[in-house]
Write an enzyme that holds these catalytic residues in place. Structure first.
Site, mmCIF file in Angstrom:
data_model
loop_
_atom_site.group_PDB
_atom_site.id
_atom_site.type_symbol
_atom_site.label_atom_id
_atom_site.label_comp_id
_atom_site.label_asym_id
_atom_site.label_seq_id
_atom_site.Cartn_x
_atom_site.Cartn_y
_atom_site.Cartn_z
ATOM 1 C CB SER A 157 -0.968 -0.044 1.184
ATOM 2 O OG SER A 157 -1.927 0.978 1.105
ATOM 3 C CG ASP A 255 -6.384 -2.163 -4.047
ATOM 4 O OD1 ASP A 255 -6.339 -0.922 -4.127
ATOM 5 O OD2 ASP A 255 -5.715 -2.821 -3.232
ATOM 6 C CG HIS A 285 -6.084 -1.522 -0.127
ATOM 7 N ND1 HIS A 285 -5.188 -1.238 -1.136
ATOM 8 C CD2 HIS A 285 -5.513 -1.055 1.018
ATOM 9 C CE1 HIS A 285 -4.133 -0.628 -0.627
ATOM 10 N NE2 HIS A 285 -4.306 -0.510 0.675
#
Length: 321
Positions: A157, A255, A285
């Site tokens: 991320s 995502d 995600h």
């Protein structure tokens, strides 16, 4: 969107409270308490130490967590790990379990970076902390029993965004040279206007377009979306991706970063960079961290370790030649 989620991933998502970035201190506190409650056991074959290493010139020292096997044979490759959290959340300790997995299954030494967080410390502070940790890792490789020619960087991320930014920075500063980069479902485009971002809107999918806007605003101190954003802060803006190391990356199909990842992978390949990419259907995600026992999560985690191990051994073979 929720009807498209892999059935094995749904329950974990429903149990996970929506992130509140408008009350950042409280959210950080709740996440830290949740992490403490998990009490992740340290593998008895792995040594874990914390150390403060020199930061960038004029900046504070950087805390790192060093994971290494207690017994080893010869010099090992190294992995610099960068945790996620939208540039505003998270800590190195949260990645201990995954770092241990890399040590055991990929046969390496892992240095995990506790970089400073926005908005208290916007760009470039987090990236410079990661660069300082990489520089220390490379310069002290012999002491750590690591081959300085086989150090890679990886993160999830925002950690993936920092990984991609770090690869650009190391290339342009002429070192330390990275053997590979692994930016996983990475946060690399501050413009927040892709179709996949729009699909998530404000839905509870761990991270969405609304949260993404707040994270970038904090990291870039309000200049997100303008022409003043450096490519090291938002690597999707980089015009030249040539000269980057072998890259492994992945993304869940649900995502918000799906489209920026697809574009990044395409441009890496066009720039002559060796790249491996996986798109996981039904995955939101951070799915593999939230529901690690799900089949798709197990495959993703296995792919991370396999790819890192392959990159390290490939680099070793290249060095021997």
């Amino acid at each position: 969107m929720k009807n498209r989620i892999d059935p094995e991933l749904r329950e974990s998502l429903e149990l996970f409270p929506a992130l509140d970035l408008d009350n950042l201190e409280e959210t950080r506190k709740l996440l830290a308490e949740s992490q403490e409650a998990q009490d992740i056991p340290l593998d008895e074959t792995i040594s874990l130490t914390e150390k403060m290493v020199p930061g960038a010139e004029g900046e504070p020292d950087v805390r790192v967590r060093i994971h290494e096997p207690k017994e080893r044979s010869g010099v090992l490759p190294g992995l610099l790990w960068i945790h996620g959290g939208g540039y505003v959340l998270g800590a190195a300790k949260e990645s201990d379990l995954l770092c241990q997995q890399f040590v055991k299954e990929a046969g390496c030494v892992v240095v995990s970076v506790d970089y400073r967080l926005a908005p208290e410390h916007p760009y470039p502070a987090p990236l410079e902390d990661c660069y300082a940790a990489l520089k220390w890792f490379s310069e002290n490789a012999a002491e750590l029993g690591v081959d300085p020619e086989r150090i890679g960087a990886a993160g999830q991320s925002a950690g993936g965004g920092l990984t991609a930014g770090l690869a650009l920075l190391a290339r342009d500063r002429q070192g330390p040279k990275l053997a590979f980069q692994m930016p996983l479902y990475s946060m690399i485009d501050d413009r927040n206007n892709s179709p996949s971002c729009g699909e998530t809107g404000s839905e509870h999918l761990i991270w969405n377009q609304e949260l993404n806007e707040k994270g970038w605003r904090a990291y870039l101190d309000g200049m997100q979306g303008t022409e003043n954003v450096p490519e090291y802060a938002a690597p999707a803006r980089a015009e030249d991706l040539s000269g980057l190391p072998y890259t492994y990356t992945c993304i869940g199909q649900l995502d918000p970063f799906r489209d920026e990842t697809l574009t990044y992978v395409t441009r890496l390949a066009q720039a002559g960079v060796d790249v491996e990419f996986h798109l996981y259907p039904g995955a939101y995600h951070g799915f593999e961290g939230l529901a690690p026992q799900a089949d798709v999560a197990q495959r993703a985690l296995s792919d991370y370790v396999r790819a890192a191990k392959w990159a390290m051994h490939r680099e070793a073979a290249t060095v021997r030649k």
